[in-house]
Design a protein around this motif. Structure first.
Motif, PDB file in Angstrom:
ATOM      1  N   ASN A 168     -10.160  -2.397  -5.345  1.00 12.42           N
ATOM      2  CA  ASN A 168      -9.473  -2.783  -4.118  1.00 12.42           C
ATOM      3  C   ASN A 168      -9.073  -4.254  -4.208  1.00 12.42           C
ATOM      4  O   ASN A 168      -9.773  -5.062  -4.830  1.00 12.42           O
ATOM      5  CB  ASN A 168     -10.370  -2.575  -2.899  1.00 12.42           C
ATOM      6  CG  ASN A 168     -10.588  -1.103  -2.595  1.00 12.42           C
ATOM      7  OD1 ASN A 168      -9.842  -0.251  -3.056  1.00 12.42           O
ATOM      8  ND2 ASN A 168     -11.614  -0.813  -1.816  1.00 12.42           N
ATOM      9  N   GLN A 226      -6.244   3.691   3.338  1.00  7.13           N
ATOM     10  CA  GLN A 226      -7.636   3.769   2.883  1.00  7.13           C
ATOM     11  C   GLN A 226      -8.051   5.191   2.544  1.00  7.13           C
ATOM     12  O   GLN A 226      -9.104   5.397   1.927  1.00  7.13           O
ATOM     13  CB  GLN A 226      -8.573   3.182   3.945  1.00  7.13           C
ATOM     14  CG  GLN A 226      -8.755   4.019   5.199  1.00  7.13           C
ATOM     15  CD  GLN A 226      -7.662   3.816   6.238  1.00  7.13           C
ATOM     16  OE1 GLN A 226      -6.588   3.312   5.923  1.00  7.13           O
ATOM     17  NE2 GLN A 226      -7.934   4.189   7.478  1.00  7.13           N
ATOM     18  N   ASP A 259     -12.647   8.532  -0.854  1.00  8.58           N
ATOM     19  CA  ASP A 259     -11.286   8.056  -0.573  1.00  8.58           C
ATOM     20  C   ASP A 259     -10.201   9.072  -0.869  1.00  8.58           C
ATOM     21  O   ASP A 259      -9.062   8.903  -0.416  1.00  8.58           O
ATOM     22  CB  ASP A 259     -10.953   6.762  -1.341  1.00  8.58           C
ATOM     23  CG  ASP A 259     -11.977   5.670  -1.112  1.00  8.58           C
ATOM     24  OD1 ASP A 259     -12.653   5.708  -0.071  1.00  8.58           O
ATOM     25  OD2 ASP A 259     -12.116   4.796  -1.982  1.00  8.58           O
ATOM     26  N   SER A 310      -8.362  -0.927   0.394  1.00  7.60           N
ATOM     27  CA  SER A 310      -7.386  -0.164  -0.386  1.00  7.60           C
ATOM     28  C   SER A 310      -6.850  -1.031  -1.513  1.00  7.60           C
ATOM     29  O   SER A 310      -7.094  -2.243  -1.571  1.00  7.60           O
ATOM     30  CB  SER A 310      -6.236   0.338   0.509  1.00  7.60           C
ATOM     31  OG  SER A 310      -5.601  -0.744   1.149  1.00  7.60           O
ATOM     32  N   ASN A 332       0.834  -1.200   0.000  1.00  6.41           N
ATOM     33  CA  ASN A 332       0.000   0.000   0.000  1.00  6.41           C
ATOM     34  C   ASN A 332       0.868   1.250   0.000  1.00  6.41           C
ATOM     35  O   ASN A 332       2.074   1.188   0.212  1.00  6.41           O
ATOM     36  CB  ASN A 332      -0.895   0.054   1.244  1.00  6.41           C
ATOM     37  CG  ASN A 332      -1.888  -1.081   1.322  1.00  6.41           C
ATOM     38  OD1 ASN A 332      -2.073  -1.667   2.375  1.00  6.41           O
ATOM     39  ND2 ASN A 332      -2.533  -1.399   0.218  1.00  6.41           N
TER      40      ASN A 332
END
Length: 874
Positions: A127, A114, A163, A135, A105
């Motif tokens: 995602n 996120q 987001d 995420s 991430n």
């Protein structure tokens, strides 16, 4: 395809009405003045859907181009983005062995992965992970297909929706390649481990009415063991190993502390610990295979069809010490006679005979975008596009060498002597009680969108430009744990199944309004406004907005700012997630409190009924505690969106007396309310045992009646959190020619002024649970290009911090030096050699994280890494 006539509107900038008092930083330089021809095509820049001729926008955008990427050893997008100064916190990556599940991430501003929106070519990416994820797994996007990465460091919900609170990552893939290219890369640490190989194939063809580009990528990343680095297998005092009080052979507590077999048929106070370090990965292995394709075909002069396709298979592994079995209460009636008399006992054991726990993930991620785009020759002309975006992620995950607790208890009752003797368990017993866990999960996304962009009418300073559109999006996610885990019959934490879906419809409009032009001290003054209305099936409707102003004084000086509101809708896992256990790195405030009557926790620990000998050895000294406590994470469906306010204010300087120099300075501020947060377990634990009954009630703490250790604790997800963070970004870029060589110097600096979350100030701190929030982060790069070679040297600095749990402990700054040399053997063949972490900088020790004595998500754990790359094209 027919091109539009140029639009005489100014560069987009924004200013929060009446608050342009702080200097704001942009990361793009003023564009040099050029003579625009009638055939210049307008493009969309990250942060705005209005198509324009200038790359400058109202918001700060950092662009990472293909040359910068090619100079490094990057095999994943996460590696590129985590080196940017805007990254903070503790984003999951290759060094996350415990709980990472192979995912990668990005965490802009440390606000949580996120809260960063990831786009591919301006459209959402599904995602991905092991199921019901919140995420994007950046492993799904192959580096070889990237043309550039645009990092918008500003809230953009009015443009992109949910987001986009901390920022937007827009990954632009290659679409105009013509020919064939083969790239190969191999590398390893100078210790001989972490071997990584990459192979890329790229083919493209530009034909009369369009183009097509197809790519294939294979990456194989090798592991590094914790035991293979001196700093991760030795404690601060030279006591090599990571010690756990759960040991092979088992220990017993009958209310008088933990005891172990003495080898003579009796028992003694526990004086041995288990070293888990040799079993655990420091950097995790992974295999990935990706196929990508981009294509466009002009149906008519004004209309084209386009398609984007992506498939990635990821197989990843993690490994940890043999399973610990804890909290097992054995009735006295099931025990042979012993020193415990007529008492029930609490038993724990490390299942060393069964081997280490291994975790495997096999994930498949698909994405396909298809649509039409074109130009309507009506009025001033309108650009339009309509598209359908489908993404799906499927995963099967395994956890091997776990224990079925019901069978363990059955085995203990049938043959208690085998369990309490201290001897290894028989193979028959292991075959009966051990099992391998299998779970399934996934994510799915559907997006249909329609967009228009063009001009409305003229004002004295130029034409008003606009973008407008509508979007429908549906998302669903699921995660189905193994039946044994769902039943709570496993040595790993009990976990419920997760499944749910929601849909949303949104409409938006964006305007660029030139206010003044060609006036004294005002070459261009442009206002910007955007609004987005959305309706969610999960919570209802609302709207977000963006306002701003750009003031271009002249070709050398520009001021700009944006104020906006942003939001993040609760994810599938947050809305519909079942309860799940997590082994969090926490310190029990009551551990050993009897040895320190002046402890701020002593009174509450005593009042709760804990024995003053809790955590003490027989000689009265404090025993080494287990660093992990099992916590049940709870979720709920009655959650609302997070709401945020963002402000950026800055200046862009391009002095004409220094050709090739540009400087940007940005002030940024984010305020998040109603944040969906997992309460800070350590803070609540500490508050509970300093007399805060509300903290105790929230955690719902339960302790073992025998040992006193925490046997159950909850960490709910609530809409009661907040984040306040602010800082300053600076970028200096200078390009010049000297000695027949092209020189380029780039320097990025981020100064974190504040990061506060739920009453805790994380500014300048480091911890295993939350990661790093260094006050200073810097990146500097010098690149020199000649006709047949390119040399790149970069320096990355993560500033000094203090340990969050031990504020008096100073963690020094870390400096990483990377160097690479590319030799252009001929027009078709390039050879690159490079070294990352040239001076083998050691990760910084922090006492609040006892796994590897550092935070592997913050620092480089590989050490010096040497690599070579070849590229052949024709």
């Amino acid at each position: 395809m027919k091109k539009q006539n140029p639009i005489a509107f100014g560069i987009q900038y924004a200013l929060y009405a009446g608050i342009a008092t702080s200097p704001f930083i942009a990361t793009n330089a003023l564009a040099e003045e050029t003579q625009v021809s009638e055939n210049v095509e307008r493009i969309a820049v990250t942060g705005s859907r209005i198509k324009r001729q200038d790359m400058e926008t109202a918001s700060p955008v950092t662009t990472i181009n293909a040359d910068q990427i090619a100079a490094g050893s990057y095999t994943s997008v996460e590696q590129i983005l985590q080196e940017t100064t805007a990254s903070a916190g503790a984003a999951t990556g290759a060094a996350t062995n415990n709980g990472g599940r192979g995912v990668a991430n990005v965490d802009l501003r440390g606000m949580g992965a996120q809260r960063t929106l990831v786009l591919v070519n301006g459209r959402r990416m599904v995602n991905s992970g092991t199921g019901a994820d919140s995420s994007v797994d950046l492993n799904t996007i192959p580096v070889a297909m990237i043309e550039r990465i645009e990092v918008l460091k500003d809230g953009a919900s009015a443009v992109y929706g949910s987001d986009a609170i901390a920022g937007v990552i827009n990954i632009i893939t290659r679409s105009d390649f013509d020919g064939f290219q083969l790239d190969a890369q191999v590398g390893m640490s100078d210790k001989g481990d972490g071997e990584t190989g990459e192979l890329n194939l790229l083919w493209g063809n530009n034909f009369d009415r369009g183009n097509i580009v197809i790519g294939a990528t294979y990456v194989n990343r090798g592991e590094v063991m914790q035991d293979d680095r001196f700093w991760s297998n030795c404690g601060p005092y030279g006591d090599c190993g990571g010690w756990s009080s759960t040991i092979p052979g088992g220990t017993i507590n009958w209310g008088d502390g933990w005891h172990q077999p003495d080898g003579n048929g009796g028992y003694k106070p526990q004086d041995e610990y288990f070293n888990y370090v040799p079993y655990s990965y420091l950097s995790t292995p992974q295999e990935r295979f990706s196929l990508t394709a981009n294509g466009k075909y002009e149906i008519t002069n004004d209309t084209a069809a386009f398609v984007e396709a992506l498939y990635t298979k990821r197989q990843s592994d993690q490994q940890m010490a043999p399973a610990p079995v804890t909290g097992v209460v054995i009735p006295n009636a099931s025990l042979p006679s012993g020193p415990w008399g007529d008492k029930d006992v609490e038993y724990r054991r490390r299942m060393e005979e069964a081997g280490p726990r291994t975790f495997e993930q096999d994930t498949d991620t698909y994405r396909i975008v298809a649509g039409l785009e074109g130009y309507l020759d009506i009025g001033r002309g309108i650009d339009w596009d309509v598209s359908y975006n489908y993404g799906r992620n499927e995963a099967v995950s395994y956890a091997n060498n776990l224990v079925r607790t019901s069978r363990l208890l059955d085995s203990v009752s049938q043959n208690p002597g085998e369990w309490v003797s201290g001897d290894p368990l028989s193979q028959d017993t292991l075959d009966y009680i051990m099992y391998n866990d299998r779970s399934e999960g996934g994510n799915e996304m559907h997006v249909a969108s329609l967009n228009f962009s063009g001009e409305l009418f003229d004002l004295p300073a130029g034409a008003i430009a606009f973008a407008a559109g509508a979007e429908y999006r549906k998302e669903k996610g699921w995660f189905t744990p193994d039946e044994i885990t769902q039943a709570g019959d496993s040595s790993q934490s009990q976990q419920d199944a997760t499944a749910g879906e929601y849909d949303t419809t949104a409409v938006y409009a964006e305007f660029s309004i030139p206010l003044l032009a060609d006036k004294p001290f005002v070459e261009e003054l442009t206002a910007e406004a955007a609004v987005r209305y959305f309706d969610y099936s999960s919570f209802g409707s609302d709207a977000t907005w963006k306002l701003g102003l750009t003031w271009k004084v002249n070709e050398q000086v520009m001021f700009r700012s944006v104020a906006s509101t942003a939001f993040r809708a609760p994810s599938i896992s947050e809305l519909y997630g079942g309860n799940v256990g997590s082994f969090d790195y926490l310190s029990d405030p009551c551990w050993g409190y009897g040895a320190d009557p002046d402890s701020p926790f002593a009174a509450s620990c005593a009042a709760s009924g804990l024995d003053p000998n809790y955590g003490l050895a027989g000689d009265g000294s404090v025993m080494d505690p287990d660093s992990q406590i099992e916590v049940t994470w709870t979720s709920g469906g009655d959650l609302k969106p997070e709401e945020a306010k963002t402000l950026t204010v800055g200046t862009v300087l391009s002095p004409n007396f220094i050709d090739g120099l540009s400087l940007t300075i940005d002030y940024w501020q984010f305020e998040v309310e109603n944040a969906l947060v997992r309460i800070d377990r350590q803070a609540y634990l500490n508050d509970c045992y300093t007399g805060n009954q509300n903290a105790c009630d929230t955690l719902n703490i339960q302790r073992s009646d025998v040992s006193g250790q925490i046997s159950y604790m909850e960490a709910p997800l609530i809409n009661a959190g907040y984040q306040n963070t602010s800082g300053v970004d600076m970028n200096l870029n200078y390009k010049w020619v000297y000695g027949a060589h092209d020189w380029a110097f780039n320097w990025d600096v981020t100064r974190l002024l504040e990061f506060e979350q739920d009453g805790i100030d994380y500014t300048g701190t480091l911890s295993g649970m939350n990661g790093g929030y260094a006050e200073w982060r810097q990146n500097a790069n010098l690149m020199v290009k000649a006709d047949d070679w390119t040399l790149s040297y970069s320096v990355r600095m993560i500033g000094e911090m203090t340990d969050l749990q031990s504020p008096d402990f100073e963690v020094p700054a870390a400096w990483y030096h990377n160097v690479s040399y590319m030799y252009h053997i001929n027009r078709n063949f390039d050879l690159t050699v490079g070294v990352n972490n040239l001076f083998d900088e050691t990760p910084k020790y922090t006492p609040s994280y006892s796994d590897v004595y550092t935070v592997p998500e913050v620092y480089d754990v590989m050490g010096r890494y040497v690599y070579t790359k070849v590229s052949y094209r024709f």
